[in-house]
Design a protein around this motif. Structure first.
Motif, mmCIF file in Angstrom:
data_model
loop_
_atom_site.group_PDB
_atom_site.id
_atom_site.type_symbol
_atom_site.label_atom_id
_atom_site.label_comp_id
_atom_site.label_asym_id
_atom_site.label_seq_id
_atom_site.Cartn_x
_atom_site.Cartn_y
_atom_site.Cartn_z
ATOM 1 N N TYR A 185 47.340 54.614 41.326
ATOM 2 C CA TYR A 185 45.907 54.663 41.598
ATOM 3 C C TYR A 185 45.676 54.050 42.973
ATOM 4 O O TYR A 185 46.613 53.649 43.646
ATOM 5 C CB TYR A 185 45.142 53.871 40.524
ATOM 6 N N GLU A 186 44.402 53.936 43.345
ATOM 7 C CA GLU A 186 44.077 53.282 44.610
ATOM 8 C C GLU A 186 44.576 51.841 44.551
ATOM 9 O O GLU A 186 44.415 51.162 43.525
ATOM 10 C CB GLU A 186 42.565 53.322 44.835
ATOM 11 N N ALA A 187 45.161 51.376 45.632
ATOM 12 C CA ALA A 187 45.748 50.028 45.669
ATOM 13 C C ALA A 187 44.693 48.959 45.345
ATOM 14 O O ALA A 187 43.516 49.118 45.665
ATOM 15 C CB ALA A 187 46.354 49.756 47.041
ATOM 16 N N THR A 188 45.144 47.896 44.699
ATOM 17 C CA THR A 188 44.284 46.759 44.401
ATOM 18 C C THR A 188 44.693 45.588 45.294
ATOM 19 O O THR A 188 45.797 45.565 45.836
ATOM 20 C CB THR A 188 44.395 46.352 42.914
ATOM 21 N N THR A 189 43.803 44.613 45.409
ATOM 22 C CA THR A 189 44.101 43.460 46.270
ATOM 23 C C THR A 189 44.605 42.261 45.474
ATOM 24 O O THR A 189 45.218 41.362 46.041
ATOM 25 C CB THR A 189 42.859 43.039 47.074
ATOM 26 N N THR A 190 44.342 42.257 44.173
ATOM 27 C CA THR A 190 44.821 41.169 43.319
ATOM 28 C C THR A 190 45.312 41.743 42.004
ATOM 29 O O THR A 190 44.847 42.793 41.562
ATOM 30 C CB THR A 190 43.714 40.127 43.012
ATOM 31 N N VAL A 191 46.246 41.054 41.386
ATOM 32 C CA VAL A 191 46.690 41.407 40.033
ATOM 33 C C VAL A 191 46.780 40.131 39.214
ATOM 34 O O VAL A 191 47.188 39.092 39.726
ATOM 35 C CB VAL A 191 48.059 42.130 40.001
ATOM 36 N N GLU A 192 46.355 40.243 37.969
ATOM 37 C CA GLU A 192 46.542 39.123 37.056
ATOM 38 C C GLU A 192 47.966 39.170 36.544
ATOM 39 O O GLU A 192 48.575 40.233 36.474
ATOM 40 C CB GLU A 192 45.560 39.209 35.883
ATOM 41 N N VAL B 285 48.615 51.145 29.736
ATOM 42 C CA VAL B 285 49.843 50.942 30.509
ATOM 43 C C VAL B 285 49.945 52.095 31.491
ATOM 44 O O VAL B 285 49.890 53.260 31.099
ATOM 45 C CB VAL B 285 51.085 50.886 29.588
ATOM 46 N N ILE B 286 50.073 51.757 32.779
ATOM 47 C CA ILE B 286 50.196 52.824 33.784
ATOM 48 C C ILE B 286 51.622 52.983 34.288
ATOM 49 O O ILE B 286 51.943 53.972 34.932
ATOM 50 C CB ILE B 286 49.226 52.610 34.966
ATOM 51 N N GLY B 287 52.495 51.990 33.984
ATOM 52 C CA GLY B 287 53.867 52.137 34.433
ATOM 53 C C GLY B 287 54.765 50.990 34.024
ATOM 54 O O GLY B 287 54.301 49.967 33.518
ATOM 55 N N GLY C 109 48.058 50.215 42.154
ATOM 56 C CA GLY C 109 46.687 50.130 41.649
ATOM 57 C C GLY C 109 46.536 49.463 40.303
ATOM 58 O O GLY C 109 45.525 49.658 39.621
ATOM 59 N N ALA C 110 47.491 48.655 39.911
ATOM 60 C CA ALA C 110 47.391 47.950 38.630
ATOM 61 C C ALA C 110 46.394 46.798 38.735
ATOM 62 O O ALA C 110 46.217 46.210 39.803
ATOM 63 C CB ALA C 110 48.753 47.414 38.207
ATOM 64 N N LYS D 116 61.903 42.704 33.632
ATOM 65 C CA LYS D 116 61.154 43.918 33.304
ATOM 66 C C LYS D 116 59.681 43.562 33.144
ATOM 67 O O LYS D 116 59.351 42.477 32.682
ATOM 68 C CB LYS D 116 61.674 44.557 32.005
ATOM 69 N N ALA D 117 58.831 44.505 33.544
ATOM 70 C CA ALA D 117 57.401 44.271 33.460
ATOM 71 C C ALA D 117 56.677 45.603 33.269
ATOM 72 O O ALA D 117 57.228 46.667 33.574
ATOM 73 C CB ALA D 117 56.887 43.596 34.722
ATOM 74 N N ILE D 118 55.435 45.508 32.768
ATOM 75 C CA ILE D 118 54.592 46.685 32.675
ATOM 76 C C ILE D 118 53.348 46.453 33.532
ATOM 77 O O ILE D 118 52.852 45.323 33.629
ATOM 78 C CB ILE D 118 54.209 47.053 31.223
ATOM 79 N N ALA D 119 52.907 47.513 34.173
ATOM 80 C CA ALA D 119 51.688 47.471 34.972
ATOM 81 C C ALA D 119 50.575 48.042 34.116
ATOM 82 O O ALA D 119 50.757 49.071 33.458
ATOM 83 C CB ALA D 119 51.870 48.294 36.245
ATOM 84 N N ILE D 120 49.415 47.373 34.141
ATOM 85 C CA ILE D 120 48.300 47.845 33.319
ATOM 86 C C ILE D 120 47.029 48.025 34.146
ATOM 87 O O ILE D 120 46.865 47.417 35.205
ATOM 88 C CB ILE D 120 48.006 46.906 32.122
ATOM 89 N N LYS D 121 46.155 48.879 33.632
ATOM 90 C CA LYS D 121 44.844 49.154 34.242
ATOM 91 C C LYS D 121 43.801 48.893 33.171
ATOM 92 O O LYS D 121 43.900 49.400 32.046
ATOM 93 C CB LYS D 121 44.794 50.605 34.711
ATOM 94 N N TYR D 122 42.807 48.067 33.496
ATOM 95 C CA TYR D 122 41.733 47.796 32.536
ATOM 96 C C TYR D 122 40.855 49.014 32.368
ATOM 97 O O TYR D 122 40.591 49.754 33.317
ATOM 98 C CB TYR D 122 40.891 46.603 32.991
ATOM 99 N N LEU D 123 40.374 49.220 31.136
ATOM 100 C CA LEU D 123 39.499 50.368 30.850
ATOM 101 C C LEU D 123 38.045 49.993 31.021
ATOM 102 O O LEU D 123 37.641 48.883 30.885
ATOM 103 C CB LEU D 123 39.752 50.886 29.431
#
Length: 124
Positions: free
Chosen positions: A43-50, A64-66, A93-94, A117-124
Protein backbone atom coordinates in the motif's frame (compact mmCIF):
# COMPACT_ATOMS: atom_id res chain seq x y z
CA UNK A 1 39.88 -35.12 -27.38
CA UNK A 2 37.84 -32.00 -28.20
CA UNK A 3 34.90 -33.29 -26.13
CA UNK A 4 37.17 -33.76 -23.10
CA UNK A 5 38.47 -30.19 -23.44
CA UNK A 6 34.90 -28.81 -23.69
CA UNK A 7 33.76 -30.75 -20.63
CA UNK A 8 36.86 -29.66 -18.71
CA UNK A 9 36.33 -25.96 -19.59
CA UNK A 10 32.64 -26.17 -18.60
CA UNK A 11 33.63 -27.77 -15.31
CA UNK A 12 36.16 -25.02 -14.60
CA UNK A 13 33.58 -22.34 -15.50
CA UNK A 14 31.02 -23.94 -13.16
CA UNK A 15 33.57 -24.15 -10.33
CA UNK A 16 34.57 -20.50 -10.75
CA UNK A 17 30.90 -19.43 -10.74
CA UNK A 18 30.28 -21.32 -7.49
CA UNK A 19 33.37 -19.84 -5.84
CA UNK A 20 32.44 -16.29 -6.86
CA UNK A 21 28.86 -16.60 -5.63
CA UNK A 22 30.12 -18.03 -2.34
CA UNK A 23 32.51 -15.10 -1.90
CA UNK A 24 29.75 -12.56 -2.57
CA UNK A 25 27.42 -14.28 -0.07
CA UNK A 26 30.16 -14.46 2.55
CA UNK A 27 31.12 -10.82 2.05
CA UNK A 28 27.50 -9.72 2.63
CA UNK A 29 27.25 -11.96 5.67
CA UNK A 30 30.47 -10.74 7.24
CA UNK A 31 29.54 -7.11 6.67
CA UNK A 32 26.52 -7.64 8.91
CA UNK A 33 24.09 -6.49 6.23
CA UNK A 34 20.53 -7.54 7.02
CA UNK A 35 18.32 -8.71 4.15
CA UNK A 36 14.56 -8.79 4.65
CA UNK A 37 12.37 -11.03 2.52
CA UNK A 38 8.73 -9.93 2.19
CA UNK A 39 5.76 -11.55 0.54
CA UNK A 40 2.40 -9.86 0.52
CA UNK A 41 0.42 -6.82 -0.52
CA UNK A 42 1.76 -3.29 -0.71
CA UNK A 43 0.00 0.00 0.00
CA UNK A 44 1.05 3.63 0.18
CA UNK A 45 4.07 3.92 2.48
CA UNK A 46 3.48 4.84 6.12
CA UNK A 47 5.71 6.98 8.33
CA UNK A 48 5.27 5.01 11.55
CA UNK A 49 4.50 1.42 12.51
CA UNK A 50 3.44 0.04 15.83
CA UNK A 51 5.36 -2.95 17.12
CA UNK A 52 3.82 -5.97 18.84
CA UNK A 53 5.18 -9.29 20.03
CA UNK A 54 1.88 -11.16 20.39
CA UNK A 55 -1.25 -11.19 18.23
CA UNK A 56 -3.50 -10.79 21.27
CA UNK A 57 -1.87 -7.44 22.10
CA UNK A 58 -3.26 -5.82 18.95
CA UNK A 59 -6.40 -3.80 19.75
CA UNK A 60 -9.02 -3.46 17.02
CA UNK A 61 -9.65 -5.10 13.70
CA UNK A 62 -6.90 -5.59 11.16
CA UNK A 63 -5.90 -7.72 8.23
CA UNK A 64 -2.58 -9.40 7.58
CA UNK A 65 -1.04 -7.86 4.47
CA UNK A 66 2.19 -9.84 4.40
CA UNK A 67 4.87 -11.99 5.99
CA UNK A 68 8.56 -11.30 6.34
CA UNK A 69 11.73 -12.96 7.50
CA UNK A 70 15.41 -12.17 7.46
CA UNK A 71 18.41 -13.81 5.87
CA UNK A 72 21.65 -13.19 7.74
CA UNK A 73 24.64 -15.20 8.83
CA UNK A 74 26.66 -14.12 11.88
CA UNK A 75 27.64 -11.54 12.99
CA UNK A 76 24.15 -10.23 13.64
CA UNK A 77 22.30 -7.99 16.00
CA UNK A 78 18.66 -8.84 16.61
CA UNK A 79 17.91 -5.12 17.02
CA UNK A 80 19.26 -4.50 13.51
CA UNK A 81 16.90 -7.12 12.12
CA UNK A 82 14.00 -5.56 14.05
CA UNK A 83 14.79 -2.09 12.67
CA UNK A 84 15.07 -3.38 9.10
CA UNK A 85 11.72 -5.17 9.43
CA UNK A 86 10.10 -2.02 10.78
CA UNK A 87 11.52 -0.07 7.80
CA UNK A 88 10.18 -2.71 5.40
CA UNK A 89 6.75 -2.56 7.08
CA UNK A 90 6.65 1.21 6.51
CA UNK A 91 7.67 0.75 2.86
CA UNK A 92 4.81 -1.68 2.20
CA UNK A 93 2.26 0.52 3.97
CA UNK A 94 1.73 -1.51 7.13
CA UNK A 95 0.26 0.14 10.22
CA UNK A 96 1.91 -2.35 12.55
CA UNK A 97 4.22 -5.33 12.69
CA UNK A 98 3.83 -8.39 14.88
CA UNK A 99 6.99 -10.36 15.60
CA UNK A 100 5.96 -14.01 15.64
CA UNK A 101 9.10 -16.11 15.89
CA UNK A 102 12.76 -15.94 16.88
CA UNK A 103 15.01 -18.94 16.36
CA UNK A 104 18.61 -19.81 15.76
CA UNK A 105 19.87 -22.59 13.58
CA UNK A 106 23.19 -24.21 12.93
CA UNK A 107 23.82 -25.53 9.47
CA UNK A 108 26.70 -27.96 9.03
CA UNK A 109 29.87 -26.24 7.83
CA UNK A 110 28.25 -22.79 8.14
CA UNK A 111 28.00 -20.13 10.80
CA UNK A 112 25.00 -19.96 13.12
CA UNK A 113 21.99 -18.14 11.78
CA UNK A 114 19.27 -16.22 13.60
CA UNK A 115 15.83 -16.23 12.04
CA UNK A 116 13.20 -13.62 12.87
CA UNK A 117 9.67 -13.84 11.47
CA UNK A 118 7.00 -11.18 11.50
CA UNK A 119 3.65 -10.29 9.97
CA UNK A 120 2.71 -6.89 8.62
CA UNK A 121 -0.82 -5.71 9.35
CA UNK A 122 -3.17 -2.96 8.17
CA UNK A 123 -5.90 -1.62 10.46
CA UNK A 124 -9.44 -1.78 9.10
Amino acid sequence: MKMTAVLFSRGIFFLIAILLSSCVALQGALSGEVSIHYIGESYEATTTVETFYAVQDVVGHYKVIGHMTNDLILPYEVDDIKEKMQEKAKQVGADAIIFTDLASAHVKDELDKVIVKAIAIKYL
